[in-house]
Design a protein around this motif. Structure first.
Motif, PDB file in Angstrom:
ATOM      1  N   CYS A 163       0.801  -1.226   0.000  1.00 40.99           N
ATOM      2  CA  CYS A 163       0.000   0.000   0.000  1.00 40.99           C
ATOM      3  C   CYS A 163       0.836   1.280   0.000  1.00 40.99           C
ATOM      4  N   ASP A 164       2.115   1.181  -0.293  1.00 39.61           N
ATOM      5  CA  ASP A 164       2.929   2.397  -0.398  1.00 39.61           C
ATOM      6  C   ASP A 164       2.447   3.251  -1.566  1.00 39.61           C
ATOM      7  N   ASP A 165       2.443   4.570  -1.375  1.00 39.04           N
ATOM      8  CA  ASP A 165       1.990   5.470  -2.436  1.00 39.04           C
ATOM      9  C   ASP A 165       2.802   5.278  -3.714  1.00 39.04           C
ATOM     10  N   ALA A 166       4.125   5.162  -3.565  1.00 39.64           N
ATOM     11  CA  ALA A 166       4.986   5.050  -4.746  1.00 39.64           C
ATOM     12  C   ALA A 166       4.699   3.767  -5.516  1.00 39.64           C
ATOM     13  N   GLU A 182      -3.865   2.141  10.785  1.00 35.80           N
ATOM     14  CA  GLU A 182      -3.374   3.180  11.690  1.00 35.80           C
ATOM     15  C   GLU A 182      -1.886   3.439  11.467  1.00 35.80           C
ATOM     16  N   GLU A 183      -1.124   2.370  11.294  1.00 39.94           N
ATOM     17  CA  GLU A 183       0.310   2.537  11.048  1.00 39.94           C
ATOM     18  C   GLU A 183       0.559   3.240   9.716  1.00 39.94           C
ATOM     19  N   MET A 184      -0.213   2.899   8.700  1.00 34.40           N
ATOM     20  CA  MET A 184      -0.065   3.542   7.397  1.00 34.40           C
ATOM     21  C   MET A 184      -0.431   5.020   7.476  1.00 34.40           C
ATOM     22  N   GLU A 185      -1.443   5.342   8.275  1.00 36.51           N
ATOM     23  CA  GLU A 185      -1.854   6.737   8.439  1.00 36.51           C
ATOM     24  C   GLU A 185      -0.776   7.538   9.169  1.00 36.51           C
ATOM     25  N   ARG A 186      -0.155   6.934  10.191  1.00 34.37           N
ATOM     26  CA  ARG A 186       0.937   7.629  10.888  1.00 34.37           C
ATOM     27  C   ARG A 186       2.103   7.885   9.939  1.00 34.37           C
ATOM     28  N   LEU A 244       4.030  13.865   5.216  1.00 33.94           N
ATOM     29  CA  LEU A 244       3.528  15.223   4.943  1.00 33.94           C
ATOM     30  C   LEU A 244       4.260  16.267   5.771  1.00 33.94           C
ATOM     31  N   LEU A 245       4.546  15.935   7.035  1.00 35.59           N
ATOM     32  CA  LEU A 245       5.304  16.872   7.884  1.00 35.59           C
ATOM     33  C   LEU A 245       6.714  17.051   7.356  1.00 35.59           C
ATOM     34  N   ARG A 246       7.324  15.966   6.878  1.00 33.38           N
ATOM     35  CA  ARG A 246       8.678  16.086   6.338  1.00 33.38           C
ATOM     36  C   ARG A 246       8.700  16.957   5.104  1.00 33.38           C
ATOM     37  N   ARG A 247       7.709  16.774   4.227  1.00 35.53           N
ATOM     38  CA  ARG A 247       7.680  17.594   3.009  1.00 35.53           C
ATOM     39  C   ARG A 247       7.420  19.064   3.322  1.00 35.53           C
ATOM     40  N   SER A 248       6.539  19.318   4.299  1.00 35.28           N
ATOM     41  CA  SER A 248       6.260  20.714   4.653  1.00 35.28           C
ATOM     42  C   SER A 248       7.483  21.366   5.270  1.00 35.28           C
TER      43      SER A 248
END
Length: 261
Positions: free
Chosen positions: A23-26, A244-248, A254-258
């Motif tokens: 389920c990785d985005d890439a 839950e783990e995937m959401e974390r 997202l925090l890293r990219r921001s």
């Protein structure tokens, strides 16, 4: 691990197979050709035209072959004389195959058959007139041939391929397709997986108990979800933990990219 994917959900099919939901985005954005290349890399046992099936050189790292070797011998010859004969057929020497085929039925169980097979292989390692042992990897080849998982390349490379959803019912066994807890994989027994019939019985029993308890209460209680009253509850929790783990992980990305922007 070799391909760098992190979010993998392993699901028992309800019969003999196991599904891996990546389920990785890439990975979800991979092209069919890239997906096919990944499956090709992960395929160790391959059928060559005119040569039958057998381990191919290269490809998947050899450490996975070592994992497959540990404790697999008993399963290779567990199917009786027919399966044993198939194992022997990997040896291209007819005289060895005929000798083993006659001796296999006399053995009590698969462990004895496997010990006999390994003993014969040790014997063939020292051909007459040879100064030292010749290399022989027939036992490795047999274990890999019968114990290494086969990958369905069409399911993996086809983006529009029909997929079997977790918690669906297998049409032949009636068992539910349930997620697997890798930390307790040695305790998993496919024969104890809930079936559609057992779930119906559990729901009926839970409904009868609930009616008896609610009979003398004036205030309504918060209704418990039906699946939590059945043996399916721990498997649903495995899926919830995975999500839950995937959401974390997604929030962390997202925090890293921001932060970088």
């Amino acid at each position: 691990e070799d391909l760098g994917v992190k979010h993998r959900l392993w699901v028992y099919s309800g019969r003999r197979g196991v599904h891996c939901w990546v389920c990785d985005d890439a990975v979800r954005k991979w092209s069919p050709s890239l997906r096919a290349a990944a499956v090709e890399y992960l395929t160790l046992v391959k059928v060559e035209l005119g040569q039958g099936a057998g381990p191919r050189p290269g490809g998947y790292p050899s450490r996975c072959a070592a994992r497959c070797r540990a404790g697999s011998g008993g399963r290779v010859c567990a199917g009786g004389a027919g399966s044993a004969a198939s194992a022997v057929s990997l040896d291209r020497r007819p005289q060895h195959r005929e000798l083993l085929q006659s001796e296999f039925p006399r053995k009590r169980d698969s462990v004895q058959r496997w010990e006999l097979l390994k003993g014969r292989m040790e014997w063939t390692r020292r051909p007459a007139g040879a100064g030292k042992s010749a290399p022989c990897f027939a036992d490795w080849e047999i274990m890999l041939q019968y114990c290494f998982p086969r990958l369905d390349i069409n399911v993996s490379k086809g983006i529009g391929h029909l997929l079997k959803s977790p918690f669906s019912v297998h049409p032949k066994t009636g068992r539910i397709s349930v997620p697997l807890d890798l930390q307790r994989l040695d305790q998993f027994d496919p024969f104890t997986v809930p079936t559609i019939s057992s779930l119906c019985h559990e729901l009926d029993a839970a409904g009868d108990d609930g009616e008896q308890e609610d009979g003398g209460e004036a205030e309504p209680k918060r209704r418990m979800r039906d699946y939590k009253k059945t043996s399916l509850a721990p498997y649903v929790r495995i899926l919830e933990q995975f999500v839950e783990e995937m959401e974390r992980g997604r929030r962390g990305e997202l925090l890293r990219r921001s932060g970088e922007s």
